[in-house]
Design an enzyme around this catalytic site. Structure first.
Site, short mmCIF file in Angstrom:
data_model
loop_
_atom_site.label_atom_id
_atom_site.label_comp_id
_atom_site.label_asym_id
_atom_site.label_seq_id
_atom_site.Cartn_x
_atom_site.Cartn_y
_atom_site.Cartn_z
N SER A 132 -15.42 -12.61 4.64
CA SER A 132 -16.27 -12.84 5.81
C SER A 132 -17.71 -12.94 5.35
CB SER A 132 -16.16 -11.74 6.87
OG SER A 132 -14.85 -11.60 7.34
N ASP A 156 -12.40 2.42 -0.49
CA ASP A 156 -11.01 2.68 -0.87
C ASP A 156 -10.42 3.78 0.02
OD1 ASP A 156 -8.59 3.21 -2.05
OD2 ASP A 156 -9.39 3.86 -3.96
N ASP A 170 -4.14 5.83 -1.42
CA ASP A 170 -3.70 6.38 -2.70
C ASP A 170 -2.18 6.47 -2.72
OD1 ASP A 170 -6.01 6.99 -4.35
OD2 ASP A 170 -6.56 8.44 -2.80
#
Length: 826
Positions: free
Chosen positions: A277, A349, A352
């Protein structure tokens, strides 16, 4: 009732498809006929409301209360996009097999692993006090339209007739419990990086994904990086779209190699993958209008109908317009008459993969802090279209859903993800920030934003502009999140980073701010301590935007629209510079190389659809140079990277002057020679292949003859050519590439564009009727509606339509008025 582990899938039986093919709707072009008017009684509506559909298919919804405007929004979403949102709901809740049969049981089971199962009071509270009420009204509106169809079955969308099922009724919880439709972060990357570590050289993973800011990861203590081939199978099934096929291949019978090949076909031509984007905001002093400006063009997968839907909601206390996902209330990109807002993805992030030792004789027990702990078991019931039911057990550790058991190695694998926490329903948090009236309120709302992780830009009628990133950010005290970790208690999240610990900007001195998914952490940001993320796309799009906005001139709306459609390739400039610097002696007896270099050196680096040089450059880069560079860097391990190499890393190594990687040779001269030979041989190979594919007359090559945009309907694979012509839009010749501002990511095997900016908006803040928008291929989800495909050609040409806001302007452009009335009491 039977219990199953769902290890087989059966072919979808779609015999009713013949009904569709015998009664295909005829698509008519829009006309200038007078405004049509319809009255509909709507269950649950308190007072009369109105949907005014303008000539571009945008619904402007007017109601006398917020309750009624959100009910009308749900009713209208179902009116225009019912098959799309019904399929979204069934996929997300794991209810596909109820209507499509046992072939979809495994995907259903996978989807239910990733449903939100936490405290619903905390969930609703995370979005603001009005969230539950407005969502209840929204789904009441959807259900009202389903009831309306029960009374008018002739208006049932043709997909339901073809697939022989009925749309479902919704509950408010459905909207927020579904989490698997958001853009995921780096779980797949963790597994790919582990493959390189298993092969013996973790450092070589830089060929696949360069880490930024400067960082060197290491193998977590106690981790065996040699993971099962299908460890992410359930995660992939949970997050993929619904695969329609006349004869679905039984996935459980695929070999590991076949499954890898199947997934590889989904890869595109850069490490950006399926995210992207652009957005920017301009201050009044930098704007040609003297007012602030906001521009946004989010990049997502292409489909018919499009992912996003433009809506205007007007009621006392609320007047917002812009785009959102049609299955969600409110809007996420647009303006509310006081502020404008637009988003891009930020690489925080949130995922996991945890690896556990399990008890050999009791695989439902996993070792945690030196003790055996029993997994939580949840038995799920699945309805089949035959009327039968089946059961399956789902298992969860303290970290999240278990996606794989390896009983040979006595290991289990589970996913911990931020998007299973309260308040993390993708994009739903916009119901809070879309009400903000100033930067303070907007930033406060964004402090609690969960998913997907975003850069939000802001502009208001007072001339203020800003940037506020948002996203739930795990704190990892003793590792970086780049590889799977043992689930024995040594690697735990220590809560989440407070939203105010992310950087932000307000009224920057340069008079503008932009983001394009690039690494945009300030130089003094403490990233080594906070470790929010190390995997960022190449910065070419941002650099081009910055080059344009930094010019000593004021920026007009037209400039912003041109910039959104900009197809200049900065990586091409760098690679061609290397080609033209190759010594003449290296090109002796290389006539094809000389001709190819001549074509590229004379090129203006504009990736136009009718450009021969753009065709040569993109074919060279994606089909020849990238693969050959990967082979040089990885040798026999090249198969471990199924995408093209990381562009940032590749350019750095090719442009090196005296610090080439060791794979290039033992000396600088040897490295330069090998680099030059790589460029020449890969270019000649591309030139030769293009001659075979597009003909010997190079001046007749066209980039648009290779790259095509196809807006495909979900069940296009079930249709013959006549049906595809009715339901698919395209293919259209396409310019640009993954690294041009007008982004275009294509499949490597056939150059079909699979994601990019189907929605664009440029907002003239304060002069709202002067704002511009585009949403391809059209607003409607009904193939018989003129608004199903009417915007595809204008979109391909880089055109826009007015995003009208004032009641006077809307009524002047009205083509259809739908009057909604409360059900009369008799």
């Amino acid at each position: 009732m039977r219990k199953t582990t769902f290890t087989t899938r059966l072919p979808l039986q779609c015999t009713t498809l013949l009904l569709l093919l015998c009664h295909l709707p005829t698509v008519h072009a829009a006309t200038d006929k007078a405004v049509s008017k319809t009255q509909i009684e709507v269950k649950g509506l308190k007072q009369a409301a109105e949907i005014v559909v303008d000539q571009w298919g945008v619904p402007h919804i007017y109601a006398k209360s917020e309750d009624d405007v959100f009910l009308a929004q749900g009713f209208n979403a179902a009116r225009d996009r019912l098959f799309q949102i019904d399929l979204w709901r069934r996929r997300g809740l794991g209810q596909l097999s109820e209507v499509f049969g046992q072939a979809y049981l495994e995907q259903d089971r996978a989807a239910r692993l990733f449903l939100y199962r936490g405290d619903m009071k905390k969930e609703w509270a995370a979005y603001g006090k009005q969230s539950q009420r407005l969502t209840q009204q929204f789904v009441t509106g959807i259900n009202a339209y389903v009831h309306y169809l029960n009374q008018h079955p002739e208006q049932l969308p043709p997909e339901f007739k073809a697939l022989n099922y009925r749309p479902a009724l919704w509950q408010a919880e459905d909207v927020v419990k579904i989490r698997s439709h958001g853009l995921t972060r780096n779980l797949t990357s963790e597994v790919n990086r582990a493959k390189m570590a298993c092969a013996g050289d973790l450092a070589l993973d830089e060929v696949r994904q360069r880490l930024s800011p400067t960082w060197q990861t290491k193998l977590p203590e106690g981790l065996d990086p040699c993971l099962p081939d299908e460890v992410l199978r359930q995660f992939t099934l949970a997050t993929q779209n619904v695969p329609f096929s006349a004869a679905i291949t039984p996935i459980a019978k695929l070999s590991a190699e076949a499954e890898e090949n199947r997934l590889a076909k989904l890869e595109i031509n850069d490490s950006d993958k399926m995210e992207g984007s652009n957005n920017w905001v301009i201050s009044p002093g930098k704007s040609a209008t003297g007012r602030a400006m906001m521009a946004n063009d989010p990049h997502r997968a292409y489909s018919a109908p499009s992912l996003r839907y433009i809506t205007h909601l007007s009621a006392p206390g609320l007047d917002v317009i812009g785009a959102g996902e049609p299955a969600l209330p409110g809007i996420s990109i647009g303006h509310n008459g006081s502020i404008a807002f637009g988003l891009t993805i930020m690489s925080i992030d949130q995922e996991d993969l945890y690896v556990y030792d399990i008890q050999p004789d009791k695989p439902q027990n996993y070792r945690y802090q030196g003790k055996w702990v029993e997994m939580q078991k949840r038995t799920e019931v699945f309805k089949l279209n035959s009327g039968a039911t089946m059961e399956s057990d789902l298992f969860f550790t303290r970290h999240g859903p278990v996606i794989y058991f390896d009983t040979k190695k006595n290991k289990a694998y589970a996913v911990r993800t931020g998007w299973l926490e309260p308040g993390m329903a993708p994009y739903f948090g916009s119901v809070d920030y879309m009400r903000a009236k100033n930067f303070t309120e907007f930033k406060k709302a964004m402090l609690h934003w969960g998913a997907p992780t975003e850069n939000q830009v802001y502009a208001d009628t007072k001339g203020n502009i800003g940037w506020v990133p948002g996203g739930l950010t795990p704190i990892r005290p003793n590792w970086d999140g780049l590889l799977p970790v043992p689930g024995d208690g040594r690697y735990e999240w220590a809560g989440f980073l407070s939203g105010d610990k992310l950087p932000s900007s307000y009224n920057p001195e340069k008079g503008w701010f932009a983001s394009a998914n690039e690494l945009n952490l300030p130089e003094d940001y403490p990233y080594r301590e906070r470790k929010i993320g190390f995997e960022w796309p190449h910065n070419a799009r941002y650099q081009r935007i910055a080059d344009v906005l930094s010019q000593d001139k004021k920026v007009s709306l037209e400039d912003s629209m041109r910039l959104q459609n900009d197809i200049l390739s900065l990586p091409a400039e760098r690679l061609i510079r290397l080609l033209t610097a190759i010594p003449e002696a290296s090109l002796l007896n290389q006539e094809q190389a000389k001709r190819a270099i001549q074509i590229l050196s004379a090129w203006d680096r504009q990736e136009n659809a009718d450009s021969a040089a753009a065709a040569l450059y993109q074919y060279w880069y994606s089909q020849s140079l990238g693969p050959q560079y990967k082979d040089l860097m990885l040798g026999q391990k090249s198969y471990l990277v199924t995408t093209l190499p990381d562009l940032t890393s590749m350019l750095k190594n090719l442009e090196a002057q005296d610090a080439f990687p060791p794979q290039f040779g033992d000396s600088v001269d040897q490295a330069k020679h090998r680099r030059d030979q790589l460029l020449i041989t890969s270019l000649v190979s591309a030139y030769q292949q293009l001659e075979k594919r597009l003909g010997a007359q190079t001046q007749q090559w066209r980039w648009g003859d290779l790259q095509k945009t196809l807006f495909a309907h979900p069940f296009s694979p079930l249709l013959d050519s006549k049906g595809k012509a009715q339901y698919d839009v395209g293919p259209l010749p396409r310019g640009g590439s993954a690294n041009s501002v007008n982004q275009s990511s294509y499949r490597l095997q056939d150059f079909v564009q699979i994601n990019g900016p189907s929605f664009r908006v440029v907002v003239d803040v304060g002069n709202w009727d002067n704002s511009k928008a585009m949403n391809a291929p059209g607003q409607s989800g009904d193939p018989a509606n003129p608004h199903y495909r009417d915007l595809a050609t204008p979109w391909a040409k880089g055109e826009y339509f007015p995003l009208l806001y004032s009641r006077k302007a809307v009524e002047a452009a009205a083509k259809q008025i739908i009057e909604l009335r409360p059900i009369s009491r008799k």
